[in-house]
Design a protein around this motif. Structure first.
Motif, PDB file in Angstrom:
ATOM      1  N   ILE A  13       0.827  -1.213   0.000  1.00 28.17           N
ATOM      2  CA  ILE A  13       0.000   0.000   0.000  1.00 28.17           C
ATOM      3  C   ILE A  13       0.861   1.263   0.000  1.00 28.17           C
ATOM      4  O   ILE A  13       0.541   2.250  -0.654  1.00 28.17           O
ATOM      5  CB  ILE A  13      -0.959   0.002   1.223  1.00 28.17           C
ATOM      6  CG1 ILE A  13      -1.941  -1.165   1.124  1.00 28.17           C
ATOM      7  CG2 ILE A  13      -1.705   1.318   1.352  1.00 28.17           C
ATOM      8  CD1 ILE A  13      -2.808  -1.166  -0.113  1.00 28.17           C
ATOM      9  N   ALA A  14       1.974   1.247   0.732  1.00 27.58           N
ATOM     10  CA  ALA A  14       2.820   2.444   0.841  1.00 27.58           C
ATOM     11  C   ALA A  14       3.688   2.675  -0.388  1.00 27.58           C
ATOM     12  O   ALA A  14       4.129   3.799  -0.639  1.00 27.58           O
ATOM     13  CB  ALA A  14       3.692   2.339   2.088  1.00 27.58           C
ATOM     14  N   LYS A  15       3.896   1.604  -1.174  1.00 30.78           N
ATOM     15  CA  LYS A  15       4.766   1.694  -2.353  1.00 30.78           C
ATOM     16  C   LYS A  15       4.269   2.787  -3.311  1.00 30.78           C
ATOM     17  O   LYS A  15       3.087   2.872  -3.601  1.00 30.78           O
ATOM     18  CB  LYS A  15       4.776   0.341  -3.071  1.00 30.78           C
ATOM     19  CG  LYS A  15       5.653   0.279  -4.291  1.00 30.78           C
ATOM     20  CD  LYS A  15       5.672  -1.116  -4.886  1.00 30.78           C
ATOM     21  CE  LYS A  15       4.262  -1.549  -5.225  1.00 30.78           C
ATOM     22  NZ  LYS A  15       4.164  -2.865  -5.820  1.00 30.78           N
ATOM     23  N   GLY A  16       5.179   3.604  -3.758  1.00 33.37           N
ATOM     24  CA  GLY A  16       4.837   4.637  -4.723  1.00 33.37           C
ATOM     25  C   GLY A  16       4.290   5.916  -4.102  1.00 33.37           C
ATOM     26  O   GLY A  16       4.075   6.898  -4.797  1.00 33.37           O
ATOM     27  N   ARG A  17       4.071   5.923  -2.807  1.00 32.81           N
ATOM     28  CA  ARG A  17       3.595   7.142  -2.136  1.00 32.81           C
ATOM     29  C   ARG A  17       4.809   7.937  -1.679  1.00 32.81           C
ATOM     30  O   ARG A  17       5.840   7.375  -1.348  1.00 32.81           O
ATOM     31  CB  ARG A  17       2.689   6.795  -0.969  1.00 32.81           C
ATOM     32  CG  ARG A  17       1.442   6.094  -1.449  1.00 32.81           C
ATOM     33  CD  ARG A  17       0.513   5.758  -0.309  1.00 32.81           C
ATOM     34  NE  ARG A  17      -0.602   4.986  -0.801  1.00 32.81           N
ATOM     35  CZ  ARG A  17      -1.750   5.504  -1.219  1.00 32.81           C
ATOM     36  NH1 ARG A  17      -1.934   6.804  -1.174  1.00 32.81           N
ATOM     37  NH2 ARG A  17      -2.705   4.736  -1.660  1.00 32.81           N
ATOM     38  N   LYS A  18       4.673   9.229  -1.666  1.00 33.81           N
ATOM     39  CA  LYS A  18       5.815  10.094  -1.374  1.00 33.81           C
ATOM     40  C   LYS A  18       5.887  10.443   0.109  1.00 33.81           C
ATOM     41  O   LYS A  18       5.614  11.566   0.510  1.00 33.81           O
ATOM     42  CB  LYS A  18       5.734  11.352  -2.230  1.00 33.81           C
ATOM     43  CG  LYS A  18       5.863  11.019  -3.691  1.00 33.81           C
ATOM     44  CD  LYS A  18       5.826  12.221  -4.576  1.00 33.81           C
ATOM     45  CE  LYS A  18       5.997  11.736  -6.005  1.00 33.81           C
ATOM     46  NZ  LYS A  18       5.798  12.705  -6.996  1.00 33.81           N
ATOM     47  N   PHE A  19       6.271   9.457   0.919  1.00 35.13           N
ATOM     48  CA  PHE A  19       6.498   9.683   2.337  1.00 35.13           C
ATOM     49  C   PHE A  19       7.990   9.793   2.569  1.00 35.13           C
ATOM     50  O   PHE A  19       8.775   9.035   1.999  1.00 35.13           O
ATOM     51  CB  PHE A  19       5.978   8.509   3.182  1.00 35.13           C
ATOM     52  CG  PHE A  19       4.491   8.305   3.130  1.00 35.13           C
ATOM     53  CD1 PHE A  19       3.613   9.322   3.447  1.00 35.13           C
ATOM     54  CD2 PHE A  19       3.968   7.070   2.783  1.00 35.13           C
ATOM     55  CE1 PHE A  19       2.248   9.127   3.411  1.00 35.13           C
ATOM     56  CE2 PHE A  19       2.599   6.861   2.747  1.00 35.13           C
ATOM     57  CZ  PHE A  19       1.734   7.897   3.064  1.00 35.13           C
ATOM     58  N   GLY A  20       8.381  10.713   3.437  1.00 35.34           N
ATOM     59  CA  GLY A  20       9.775  10.778   3.844  1.00 35.34           C
ATOM     60  C   GLY A  20      10.104   9.567   4.699  1.00 35.34           C
ATOM     61  O   GLY A  20       9.214   8.851   5.172  1.00 35.34           O
ATOM     62  N   ASP A  21      11.384   9.340   4.911  1.00 37.92           N
ATOM     63  CA  ASP A  21      11.822   8.178   5.691  1.00 37.92           C
ATOM     64  C   ASP A  21      11.235   8.170   7.097  1.00 37.92           C
ATOM     65  O   ASP A  21      10.803   7.132   7.588  1.00 37.92           O
ATOM     66  CB  ASP A  21      13.344   8.126   5.764  1.00 37.92           C
ATOM     67  CG  ASP A  21      13.978   7.795   4.421  1.00 37.92           C
ATOM     68  OD1 ASP A  21      13.270   7.322   3.507  1.00 37.92           O
ATOM     69  OD2 ASP A  21      15.197   8.029   4.283  1.00 37.92           O
ATOM     70  N   ASP A  22      11.222   9.346   7.760  1.00 41.76           N
ATOM     71  CA  ASP A  22      10.698   9.412   9.124  1.00 41.76           C
ATOM     72  C   ASP A  22       9.204   9.105   9.160  1.00 41.76           C
ATOM     73  O   ASP A  22       8.732   8.388  10.036  1.00 41.76           O
ATOM     74  CB  ASP A  22      10.963  10.777   9.755  1.00 41.76           C
ATOM     75  CG  ASP A  22      12.439  11.005  10.062  1.00 41.76           C
ATOM     76  OD1 ASP A  22      13.190  10.007  10.153  1.00 41.76           O
ATOM     77  OD2 ASP A  22      12.832  12.172  10.206  1.00 41.76           O
ATOM     78  N   MET A  23       8.455   9.630   8.205  1.00 41.90           N
ATOM     79  CA  MET A  23       7.013   9.362   8.160  1.00 41.90           C
ATOM     80  C   MET A  23       6.762   7.891   7.867  1.00 41.90           C
ATOM     81  O   MET A  23       5.906   7.260   8.487  1.00 41.90           O
ATOM     82  CB  MET A  23       6.322  10.239   7.106  1.00 41.90           C
ATOM     83  CG  MET A  23       4.819   9.958   6.968  1.00 41.90           C
ATOM     84  SD  MET A  23       3.853  10.160   8.491  1.00 41.90           S
ATOM     85  CE  MET A  23       3.780  11.945   8.574  1.00 41.90           C
ATOM     86  N   LEU A  24       7.505   7.339   6.938  1.00 40.66           N
ATOM     87  CA  LEU A  24       7.354   5.925   6.607  1.00 40.66           C
ATOM     88  C   LEU A  24       7.622   5.059   7.839  1.00 40.66           C
ATOM     89  O   LEU A  24       6.875   4.120   8.127  1.00 40.66           O
ATOM     90  CB  LEU A  24       8.299   5.555   5.465  1.00 40.66           C
ATOM     91  CG  LEU A  24       8.005   4.261   4.728  1.00 40.66           C
ATOM     92  CD1 LEU A  24       6.626   4.302   4.090  1.00 40.66           C
ATOM     93  CD2 LEU A  24       9.060   4.015   3.666  1.00 40.66           C
ATOM     94  N   GLN A  25       8.655   5.407   8.592  1.00 41.56           N
ATOM     95  CA  GLN A  25       8.971   4.660   9.816  1.00 41.56           C
ATOM     96  C   GLN A  25       7.839   4.815  10.829  1.00 41.56           C
ATOM     97  O   GLN A  25       7.439   3.829  11.465  1.00 41.56           O
ATOM     98  CB  GLN A  25      10.285   5.144  10.421  1.00 41.56           C
ATOM     99  CG  GLN A  25      10.652   4.387  11.690  1.00 41.56           C
ATOM    100  CD  GLN A  25      11.919   4.912  12.342  1.00 41.56           C
ATOM    101  OE1 GLN A  25      12.608   5.762  11.794  1.00 41.56           O
ATOM    102  NE2 GLN A  25      12.215   4.405  13.526  1.00 41.56           N
ATOM    103  N   ALA A  26       7.310   6.017  10.991  1.00 40.19           N
ATOM    104  CA  ALA A  26       6.228   6.246  11.950  1.00 40.19           C
ATOM    105  C   ALA A  26       4.979   5.453  11.560  1.00 40.19           C
ATOM    106  O   ALA A  26       4.336   4.829  12.408  1.00 40.19           O
ATOM    107  CB  ALA A  26       5.908   7.740  12.030  1.00 40.19           C
TER     108      ALA A  26
END
Length: 109
Positions: A13-26
């Motif tokens: 689901i997260a693939k291809g979405r523009k999240f920064g590393d910190d947001m992705l980790q959160a």
């Protein structure tokens, strides 16, 4: 209602979405590892409200992607007093969804 994803579902689901590393980790901490928003915010430095907003976006994307063909996905608001009724209905719909997907996979008899 609590909402969690497996590791594989999260990355799909997260693939291809523009999240920064910190947001992705959160988001991973909340949706996969079952941390509270505040715990994830404290460890990553990401704003709690943004974590909540993006968790809701990923949840909606997951629901839309996992619905059988022809099914609708919606967002509803209801008073807290109706929580048990809504949970019961959601459980019933999830069972129907699983049965329909299984029937589609098995094909006509």
């Amino acid at each position: 209602m609590k909402f969690f994803l497996t590791r594989e579902e999260f990355y799909t689901i997260a693939k291809g979405r523009k999240f920064g590393d910190d947001m992705l980790q959160a988001l991973y901490m909340v949706l996969v590892q079952h941390h509270k928003y505040q715990e994830a915010a404290d460890q990553t430095g990401v704003n709690v409200q943004m974590i909540g907003k993006n968790c809701r976006r990923l949840r909606q994307a997951y629901l839309e992607s996992s619905a059988p063909e022809g099914w609708l996905t919606t967002k509803v608001s209801y008073p807290p007093s109706m929580q048990s009724d809504v949970d019961a209905l959601l459980a019933k719909l999830e069972i129907m969804k699983i049965k329909q997907i299984r029937d589609q996979e098995q094909g006509p008899s």
